[in-house]
Design a protein around this motif. Structure first.
Motif, short mmCIF file in Angstrom:
data_model
loop_
_atom_site.label_atom_id
_atom_site.label_comp_id
_atom_site.label_asym_id
_atom_site.label_seq_id
_atom_site.Cartn_x
_atom_site.Cartn_y
_atom_site.Cartn_z
N HIS A 1 1.69 6.13 -11.19
CA HIS A 1 2.70 7.04 -9.95
C HIS A 1 2.07 6.99 -8.64
CE1 HIS A 1 6.50 6.85 -12.41
NE2 HIS A 1 5.73 6.90 -13.43
N LYS A 2 0.59 6.91 -8.64
CA LYS A 2 0.08 6.98 -7.31
C LYS A 2 0.24 5.96 -6.45
CE LYS A 2 -4.57 9.13 -8.36
NZ LYS A 2 -6.00 8.78 -8.20
N LEU A 3 0.25 6.12 -5.24
CA LEU A 3 0.38 5.05 -4.11
C LEU A 3 -0.81 4.24 -4.13
CD1 LEU A 3 1.26 6.65 -0.75
CD2 LEU A 3 2.75 5.61 -2.38
N ALA A 4 -0.39 2.92 -4.20
CA ALA A 4 -1.37 1.90 -4.19
C ALA A 4 -2.52 1.94 -3.28
CB ALA A 4 -0.60 0.40 -4.08
N GLY A 5 -2.12 2.35 -2.06
CA GLY A 5 -3.06 2.67 -0.95
C GLY A 5 -4.04 3.82 -1.09
N ASP A 6 -4.01 4.49 -2.27
CA ASP A 6 -4.93 5.72 -2.41
C ASP A 6 -5.89 5.32 -3.47
OD1 ASP A 6 -3.37 7.02 -0.68
OD2 ASP A 6 -2.27 8.21 -1.82
N LEU A 7 -5.49 4.16 -4.19
CA LEU A 7 -6.58 4.05 -5.12
C LEU A 7 -8.01 3.30 -4.49
CD1 LEU A 7 -4.48 1.75 -7.63
CD2 LEU A 7 -4.70 4.33 -7.40
N ALA B 1 1.04 -1.25 0.04
CA ALA B 1 -0.08 0.15 0.05
C ALA B 1 0.98 1.08 0.00
CB ALA B 1 -0.88 -0.14 1.24
N GLU B 2 2.11 1.09 0.54
CA GLU B 2 2.83 2.39 0.76
C GLU B 2 3.97 2.64 -0.46
OE1 GLU B 2 4.43 3.20 4.65
OE2 GLU B 2 2.42 2.45 5.39
N SER B 3 3.66 1.64 -1.53
CA SER B 3 4.31 1.82 -2.62
C SER B 3 3.81 2.15 -3.95
CB SER B 3 5.04 0.38 -2.86
OG SER B 3 6.09 0.00 -1.88
N SER B 4 4.15 3.01 -4.86
CA SER B 4 3.43 3.43 -5.95
C SER B 4 2.98 2.13 -6.80
CB SER B 4 4.26 4.11 -6.97
OG SER B 4 5.27 3.28 -7.51
N VAL B 5 1.84 2.17 -7.45
CA VAL B 5 1.45 1.39 -8.36
C VAL B 5 2.65 0.65 -9.26
CG1 VAL B 5 -0.36 1.09 -10.36
CG2 VAL B 5 -0.89 2.39 -8.43
N LEU B 6 3.07 1.66 -9.84
CA LEU B 6 4.28 0.92 -10.52
C LEU B 6 5.28 -0.06 -9.90
CD1 LEU B 6 5.63 0.88 -13.36
CD2 LEU B 6 7.03 2.79 -12.57
N ASP B 7 5.60 0.63 -8.85
CA ASP B 7 6.56 -0.19 -7.83
C ASP B 7 6.07 -1.55 -7.50
OD1 ASP B 7 8.32 1.64 -8.31
OD2 ASP B 7 8.49 2.16 -6.10
N ASN B 8 4.65 -1.60 -7.22
CA ASN B 8 3.80 -2.87 -6.76
C ASN B 8 4.07 -3.99 -8.14
OD1 ASN B 8 1.86 -3.47 -4.63
ND2 ASN B 8 2.05 -1.13 -4.85
N VAL B 9 3.90 -3.42 -9.35
CA VAL B 9 4.00 -4.48 -10.42
C VAL B 9 5.51 -4.64 -10.78
CG1 VAL B 9 3.11 -4.79 -12.83
CG2 VAL B 9 1.82 -3.48 -11.17
N LEU B 10 6.16 -3.72 -10.72
CA LEU B 10 7.64 -3.94 -11.12
C LEU B 10 8.18 -4.76 -9.95
CD1 LEU B 10 10.14 -0.78 -10.97
CD2 LEU B 10 10.74 -2.82 -10.28
N THR B 11 7.96 -4.89 -8.75
CA THR B 11 8.56 -5.94 -7.92
C THR B 11 8.29 -7.26 -8.44
OG1 THR B 11 8.25 -4.21 -6.15
CG2 THR B 11 8.82 -6.36 -5.49
N ALA B 12 6.99 -7.55 -9.08
CA ALA B 12 6.61 -8.55 -9.38
C ALA B 12 7.48 -8.97 -10.58
CB ALA B 12 5.18 -9.00 -9.74
N GLY B 13 7.92 -8.03 -11.49
CA GLY B 13 8.84 -8.21 -12.58
C GLY B 13 10.07 -8.73 -12.36
N LEU B 14 10.57 -8.39 -11.15
CA LEU B 14 11.84 -8.77 -10.54
C LEU B 14 12.15 -10.23 -10.60
CD1 LEU B 14 12.48 -6.26 -8.05
CD2 LEU B 14 13.34 -6.22 -10.29
N LEU B 15 11.15 -11.09 -10.63
CA LEU B 15 11.07 -12.61 -10.72
C LEU B 15 11.95 -12.91 -11.90
CD1 LEU B 15 10.54 -15.16 -9.59
CD2 LEU B 15 8.46 -15.21 -10.69
N ARG B 16 11.72 -12.26 -13.05
CA ARG B 16 12.26 -12.36 -14.37
C ARG B 16 13.49 -11.54 -15.14
NH1 ARG B 16 7.60 -12.98 -18.38
NH2 ARG B 16 6.96 -11.10 -17.09
N PHE B 17 13.27 -10.26 -14.46
CA PHE B 17 14.15 -9.13 -14.85
C PHE B 17 14.91 -8.44 -14.13
CE2 PHE B 17 10.13 -9.59 -17.28
CZ PHE B 17 10.26 -10.45 -18.56
N ASP B 18 15.83 -7.50 -14.67
CA ASP B 18 16.48 -6.68 -13.62
C ASP B 18 15.58 -5.46 -13.60
OD1 ASP B 18 16.47 -5.10 -15.96
OD2 ASP B 18 18.60 -5.46 -16.45
N VAL B 19 15.89 -4.55 -12.62
CA VAL B 19 15.04 -3.54 -12.42
C VAL B 19 14.41 -2.60 -13.53
CG1 VAL B 19 14.67 -1.12 -11.28
CG2 VAL B 19 16.08 -2.99 -9.99
N ALA B 20 15.56 -2.31 -14.58
CA ALA B 20 15.03 -1.47 -15.69
C ALA B 20 13.90 -2.25 -16.54
CB ALA B 20 16.52 -0.98 -16.45
#
Lengths: 241, 323, 406, 286, 240
Positions: free
Chosen positions: A130-136, A91-110
């Motif tokens: 770029h909104k905070l996930a908790g604000d949605l 909740a305290e991360s951005s929407v993008l970061d939420n999804v990005l974190t899942a992508g780290l399973l297969r990829f580097d950060v970029a």
């Protein structure tokens, strides 16, 4: 071709038999609905499939790999993941970061960032990246959860009540999305309380009651099964079908 | 970005400040300990801030570091510069050993289990007298000043070493925070089950963080031993003077941020000193009492740490800009 | 409380002064002042934390002597300069003690430092004073204090190992005088620097005297239940027990022994056994308990009664020894005719001091050897008699004959 | 025989550990706060009882209710003025508020009461009952009995009274408790005051064999946490089990290992128990 | 019908949690003996209205009166004594207490009333399953049974007004029906009810009157029959 093969799955919590000898197989590319009264064991079942709960007995195979005893992150790496009923975003991360974190399973950060944007686009949420996930709003959060699961690159995706609290228009959008994912080759298991939605999108429906598999068939077959009607659907099912 | 600018200014000030202070004096000692405690709090911040595991046992690693390098120096004449790496290795090992049973504990249980671990180390150091000198403690020998031997007549080099340590630990903290590991740690912190099903090996990530934190803390223990020159089990394995204080510094400054531990140390250490200086001669306990009261006041005022002050200032500044 | 304010004021002023000198370079230091510029003497004691009581006792002893000297016209060699005590709290952390020492040296230009009761604190301070050539006088008795070849440390009492040895040897002698031969003893001690060092002395002395040590147990500091210790003691078959501990443990040990009807003599290792609270806590059960002590107030009642008059309790040994330390320091200043730390340290080294408070020590004087140890100090055995501590051994200083009940 | 003796000794001490720790677990159970200053109320309880003994001639055991009352009042104010302000703050802020409180209380006591150790002289301080070769210390037995009585009273209060029921409801779900018409702020004050009061009561009953000084809390604080976590944070029954377990572990460990290692053994058992049962022996939900 | 003083009167109600308002001026009233429902999408603010009545929302402004008493100045724990019982969304039973203790706590403000055993008997008549499980810990019950405990607990107060927040959420359709049958019974016993429900079809089935809430504003109101026939309601909520 079978992608998920579950045999004799059982799990007991103290005095409660949460899952009892559940057996079924899922071919690649199907949307399978899972219904049953509250407490029937649907969420337990999903949690067991992805490794959050260890079954007492039984086997789970994804393709040719046995999953029993495997940690959730390994299961995810093999291509099966789930969403959470009550929406478990960071909740305290951005929407993008939420999804990005899942992508780290297969990829580097970029690369994960690029992938995350693609996934967000797919669920129609690129604009709020770029909104905070908790604000949605609640419906938006459910979609972020879906995008996050997608970003792990799953073969099999387990959706736990992603349509809860959606209005009919939003529900239709999600149904379309689920179908398009299936068309891309994904296999989906869907837990949902909305009968209409389940009946419309699912190729097949499983009915769970007190941890037991009560029925397994097409929407039509299940809806007309007297055992199912008695245990679960009740009057409203008659009214709606 | 502005936060980084502020950090750069801070580092510049810290780089020049030691030169202005008397090289054998009191304030340079206070500065050195402030920098050391900032670095220690930053090392704690890895596990306490990024992984959100409030450790109250970091004195265990710290003490291991102090003892390892000093024992190597005393028994084998090995320079603390090298001893520091042995210290780091042992600290990391200890972190691994304690992490295995404790990392799956949540919140207060973790805090209290680590507190117990710190106590275990203190008892061991007390009992294992042939190696550690027991309760009598160890003195770092007064060897002829040399850089290679990590021995200086004045405190000035120690101040710069502490500053360097702070910069390095902060750098490590930032690299981890911004990298893939940082994303994973945030995910674990906010929802562990969700983190697992999207493919994060939560045990491994937490273990890695705990070990890095333990390694750094132990290496800082070596630096501390070299400045303090004498220590005993109660000093370096102290729950109050090390474990809790280090956590307090990070928390008062702002947990999980790079600037937090630095702000916290810049506040706590000098205020403690000032209280002792002003009031300790007056009545026994008065200085500590006032320190405690200040602590309570600060927590009631800014429960999320001084960093929120900075954020508030920045927000006001940004609003002013857009107008 | 009435004294608190002026002292705090002084300290604040000194802080300002220190800061000013910091900014304006050391030029001010030697500026011509009135002849009677006060001599700053640092007093670093644990005034808070576990050892606070002993720190405060020590401070009381030092203040008594300082006030007496000031009232008698100050330091004569320096034109009647007054003694200005800079008191600071070492807390119970050695590193803090070191920092405080650094502060007193840098900001208050102290001539010498007295402190800090607990050995670990004293050692930490000595690491600072040694590097800055400031004399440090202490009554801490850990062996390391004068065992490290430091030039600026002065230990006014016998070492812990000597204390432990005397604890055993005197006991054997006292028992023998009463017609009892002791060949089996028990040792129990808190696992601190003090406890272990003194137990080492006891153990060595027992070995030398060919006495069997039937029980030899350390226990954790702050123990709240000594029953396991006493159970073990009962099973050991010892004829006498030597507990080395602070007050709380002392009370627990004696009470639990009495509960289990163990009547063997307990010979305390100073600390908890030689303070008024020991008797207050045990009442009649304190009567007859023996203890070793580095010094005792009844050796110079004319001096120590002033302490009792001012503070309301007998002059405990740490107060007494710190009083002696200040007296010796002042004598050295008189001798050096200088308040410069190096000069004073030089005057202390190897010198013998007599008169004044040194009369209260065994040997009636203080003489430091090259390591800084007072070679004249011999421990004494004291015994609780009617709420007072009476010196009962060695015979040449004893005020009464030891009572021995086995 | 020494084994039986050790069990007896362990249980007697453990009963007291239980009662001083129940307060800690109660505070945690009702409002989710780990009170690091809890042991300072033990110290306050001991001081109150000591002064009652010294100036009123009350036996510490009789003064225990007075200790309870004074601590209860202090706890009421502390909860209302300080703790209540951080109920919604991050848990680390709560922990360090109580650490601040610990420092203030300990040094406040040092300022007011001075540093010396104070001990009471009781008629039974050296008495014991002997059962064959076994000894049962009278002061320990009295402390144990008082603790037991106090624990039972608390249990009865929590089970049967409306107030106790309301407090348990607040612990389990404060929002729902409000909907029942329960003043949760009052319950928090009550729980905190009751919790520190109990600890102070425990302090009074051990005064016949433990001397009081401003730092006495420090001798118990880690022990109290061990008891509470071993039993399960927030569980009153857990504190009882934990207290007795700690007493017995300490006593038994000294049969096998040097007494010096008493705490080492205790902490290792503690960490191992947590590794196997992270929720403690009598795990509360949460 | 005496329509002069409504049982519950809400005028111009604004409410919110942080800096944002969730409710933007709500007007709503319930007369004695009415069964009113509020329907709307999930984030419309339906629960916030109930929570505002129970004083669980930190920030409210506007008129909020119950049986002549002003609610805005009161603390949450003072509300039940006025005769308002609130069954919160998600049930919130006391998990570590028995069913009986849970029910007893419902009558906390009426604890001096002498008829608590009789009240409990009435609950057991309404939900016989609870009688069977009276000694069981509430946390070990199924979702449906927990909902019965939550409703039964509220009824122990013998409230004038019962607030029901999403009682069907997460329950199997069959249990939902049983629950709604119970509500009709409770209402016929003379208790006024304000129901917040996502299951619009069922809500309009049991309630006599309803309000439609959209993003913090009332957009429609009328009898259940009227609302059920309204094309906008049918399209948006009934999926017809």
């Amino acid at each position: 071709m079978t992608i998920l093969d579950v045999r004799g799955l059982s799990k007991r919590f103290g005095g409660l038999q949460a899952l009892s000898d559940v057996t079924f197989t899922v071919p690649r590319g199907q949307i399978v609905g899972l219904i049953g009264p509250n407490g029937a064991g649907k969420t337990t079942f999903f949690s067991t499939l992805v490794g959050l709960i260890r079954p007492d007995s039984g086997s789970i195979k994804l393709g040719d790999t046995s999953l029993v005893g495997m940690k959730p992150h390994k299961v995810a790496a093999l291509g099966m993941t789930k969403t959470f009923q009550n929406v478990a975003l960071f909740a305290e991360s951005s929407v993008l970061d939420n999804v990005l974190t899942a992508g780290l399973l297969r990829f580097d950060v970029a690369t994960a960032r690029e992938q995350a944007l693609i996934c967000l686009d797919r669920v129609g949420l690129k604009s709020v990246a770029h909104k905070l996930a908790g604000d949605l709003s609640f419906p938006e959060r459910a979609r972020v959860e879906l995008a996050r699961a997608l970003c792990t690159g799953p073969k099999v995706l387990l959706l736990d009540e992603v349509m809860a609290a959606l209005n009919p228009v939003e529900m239709q959008e999600i149904m379309d999305l689920i179908r398009s994912l299936r068309d891309d080759g994904l296999t989906l298991l869907v837990v949902e309380h909305h009968m209409r939605a389940i009946m419309t999108i699912c190729d097949r429906i499983l009915v769970l009651n007190f941890g037991k598999l009560l029925a397994d068939g097409t929407a039509q077959q299940v809806a007309n099964d007297p055992v199912v009607i008695e245990a679960y659907l009740g009057r409203s099912a008659e009214a709606h079908t | 970005m502005k936060r980084w600018l502020a950090l750069a200014v801070l580092i510049a000030v810290a780089a020049v400040l030691p030169l202005l202070l008397s090289p054998t004096g009191y304030w340079i000692r206070v500065l050195t300990f402030t920098l050391l405690f900032a670095a220690m709090a930053q090392a704690w911040n890895l596990i306490g801030g990024l992984a959100n595991q409030t450790s109250l046992g970091h004195a265990a690693f710290f003490g291991i570091g102090a003892y390892t390098s000093t024992i190597l120096l005393l028994k084998f004449g090995i320079s603390p510069w090298l001893g520091m790496f042995a210290a780091g290795a042992l600290g990391g090992l200890a972190a691994l050993v304690i992490a295995i049973p404790t990392l799956r504990l949540q919140g207060h249980y973790f805090a209290l289990a680590t507190l117990a671990f710190g106590e275990v180390m203190r008892v061991i150091a007390n009992v294992w007298a042939p190696l550690t000198g027991g309760p009598g403690g160890l003195s770092v020998p007064f060897t002829p000043p040399s850089f290679a031997g990590y021995s200086f007549k004045q405190l000035l080099p120690h101040a710069y070493i502490a500053l360097g340590a702070l910069i390095i630990v902060t750098g490590i903290f930032e690299v981890i925070r911004r990298g893939a590991m940082g994303y994973r740690l945030r995910a674990i912190r906010e929802n562990q089950a969700a983190a697992e099903v999207i493919g994060i090996d939560t045990t491994k990530v937490k273990l890695q963080t705990a070990v890095i934190s333990g390694v750094l803390m132990a290496m800082l223990g070596t630096l501390y031993a070299q400045v303090a020159v004498f220590f005993d089990p109660d000093t370096v394995f102290s729950a109050a003077a090390i474990s809790i204080r280090v956590a307090l510094i990070a928390i008062l400054g702002g947990v999980g941020t790079a600037a937090g531990p630095i702000l916290g140390a810049l506040f706590i250490i000098p205020v403690e000193e000032l209280m002792n200086d002003l009031f300790s001669a007056g009545a026994a306990g008065l200085s500590q009492l006032i320190f405690g009261a200040i602590l309570i006041a600060v927590i009631l005022w800014k429960p999320r740490g001084f960093i929120t002050l900075w954020d508030a200032l920045r927000a006001r500044f940004a609003r002013g800009e857009t107008r | 409380m009435s004294k608190m304010l002026p002292r705090a004021g002084l300290s604040r002023r000194s802080l300002l002064a220190g800061t000013a000198s910091l900014l304006a370079s050391p030029m001010i230091g030697n500026a011509a002042r009135a002849e009677a510029k006060p001599v700053n003497i640092g007093v670093i004691m644990p005034l808070s934390g576990a050892n606070a009581q002993f720190g405060i006792n020590s401070r009381n002893g030092i203040e008594l002597v300082a006030d007496e000297i000031n009232a008698a016209g100050g330091i004569k060699a320096l034109g009647g300069a007054k003694i200005n005590l800079i008191v600071a709290d070492s807390t119970s952390t050695p590193t803090t003690a070191g920092t405080v020492a650094q502060r007193l040296i840098s900001q208050n230009e102290v001539t010498g430092i007295l402190g800090a009761f607990a050995s670990s604190l004293t050692i930490a301070i000595s690491e600072v004073t040694e590097r800055r050539d400031i004399p440090l006088l202490t009554m801490s008795f850990a062996d390391q204090i004068t065992g490290r070849g430091f030039k600026n440390i002065f230990q006014v009492v016998a070492k812990a190992s000597a204390l432990g040895k005397a604890q055993l040897d005197y006991t054997l002698a006292i028992a023998q005088a009463a017609g009892t031969k002791i060949d089996k003893i028990a040792i129990m001690y808190e696992d601190t620097a003090y406890g272990t060092a003194q137990a080492n002395g006891l153990r060595a002395a027992a070995k030398a005297a060919n006495v069997e040590v039937a029980m030899d147990d350390a226990y954790p500091l702050g123990i709240t239940d000594t029953t396991p210790l006493i159970n073990k003691l009962r099973a050991s078959g010892a004829q006498a027990v030597f507990p080395v501990s602070y007050l709380n443990d002392s009370l627990l040990i004696i009470r639990t022994m009495r509960q289990q009807r163990i009547t063997m003599p307990a010979i305390g290792g100073a600390a908890g056994y030689v303070i008024p609270d020991f008797e207050k806590g045990l009442g009649e059960f304190a009567e007859g308990v023996l203890s070793i002590a580095p010094a005792n107030y009844d050796l110079a009642p004319d001096l120590t009664e002033r302490f009792r008059k001012r503070f309301g309790y007998f002059m405990v040994h740490e107060a007494l020894e710190h009083a002696v330390a200040l007296d010796v320091l002042v004598q050295a200043i008189e001798k050096a005719k200088s308040a410069k730390a190096e000069d004073v340290a030089a005057a202390l080294r190897g010198a013998k001091f007599t008169g004044g408070w040194t009369r209260a020590m065994t040997g009636g004087a203080v003489q430091f050897d090259s390591t800084g140890l007072n070679v004249l100090s011999v421990p004494v055995m004291v015994q609780w008699r009617n709420k007072e501590l009476v010196t009962v051994w060695p015979k040449d200083v004893a005020k009464a004959t030891a009572e021995w009940k086995s | 025989m020494s084994f039986v003796q050790a069990i007896i000794d362990g249980l007697l001490v453990g009963g007291v550990y239980a009662v001083i720790s129940i307060g800690l677990t109660l505070v945690y159970g009702v409002m989710g706060i780990v009170n690091f200053a809890q042991a300072e109320f033990l110290m306050i309880g001991m001081f109150v009882s000591w002064f009652a003994w010294a100036y009123l001639g009350l036996d510490p055991v009789l003064a225990a209710p007075l200790s309870f009352a004074v601590s209860f009042a202090i706890g009421w104010v502390v909860q209302g003025q300080l703790i209540s302000r951080v109920l919604k703050a991050p848990s680390v802020a709560q922990i360090f508020l109580t650490v601040g409180l610990l420092i203030v209380l300990e040094n406040g006591a040092l300022l007011t009461f001075g540093s010396q150790f104070r001990s009471v002289v009781t008629s039974y301080q050296t008495m014991s009952l002997s059962l064959g070769a076994l000894f049962v210390s009278v002061p320990y037995l009295i402390a144990f009995a008082m603790s037991l009585a106090c624990g039972v009273a608390l249990w009865w209060f929590m089970r049967t009274s409306w107030f106790g029921r309301a407090m348990r409801a607040t612990a389990q779900n404060p929002m729902a408790a409000q909907l029942m018409g329960i003043d949760t702020a009052l319950m928090y004050k009550m729980a905190f005051a009751l919790g520190v009061g109990l600890t102070a009561f425990g302090g009074a009953v051990i005064l016949p064999y433990v001397a009081v000084f401003p730092g006495v809390g420090g001798q118990f604080v880690v022990l109290m946490f061990t008891v509470v976590v071993l039993g399960g944070l927030g569980s009153v029954a857990g504190a009882v089990v934990g207290g007795l377990a700690v007493g017995v572990i300490q006593a038994l460990s000294s049969l096998v290992f040097p007494i010096q290692l008493q705490n080492l053994v205790l902490f290792i058992v503690f960490i191992l128990v947590l590794a196997v049962r992270p929720q403690g022996l009598v795990g509360a939900r949460r | 019908m005496n329509a002069v003083t409504p049982l519950l009167e809400i005028k111009g109600l604004h409410a919110g949690y942080n800096e944002v308002d969730v409710l933007h001026g709500i007007d709503l009233e319930i007369r004695d003996g009415e069964f009113v429902c509020i329907i709307g999408a999930n984030t419309a603010g339906k629960s916030t209205i109930l929570r505002a009545i129970s004083r669980l929302v930190p920030r409210v402004s506007g008129t909020l009166r119950f049986a002549g008493a002003d609610l805005t100045g009161r603390a949450a724990h003072e509300v039940p004594a006025l005769g308002i019982a609130h069954v919160p969304e998600g049930r919130h039973v006391f998990p570590d207490m028995s069913v009986e203790d849970n029910l007893m706590l419902g009558a906390f403000t009426a604890r001096t009333a002498g008829d608590l055993p009789q009240r409990m008997q009435r609950i057991f008549e309404l939900f016989p399953r609870l009688r069977e499980r009276r000694g069981q810990l509430a946390g070990t019950l199924s979702g449906g049974e927990q909902q019965m405990v939550a409703v039964g607990r509220a009824l122990m107060l013998q409230p004038k007004l019962l607030l029901l927040d999403e009682p069907s959420h997460g329950l199997a359709p069959k249990v939902v029906e049983e629950m709604h049958d119970a509500f009709v019974k409770i209402h016929s016993g003379g208790t006024s009810i304000l129901l917040v429900e996502q299951n619009v079809g069922l809500a309009l089935d049991v309630a006599t009157r309803g309000y439609v809430l959209e993003t913090g504003r009332i957009t429609l109101q009328g009898s259940s029959a009227e609302l059920g026939q309204n094309p906008a309601v049918r399209a948006a909520y009934l999926g017809i």
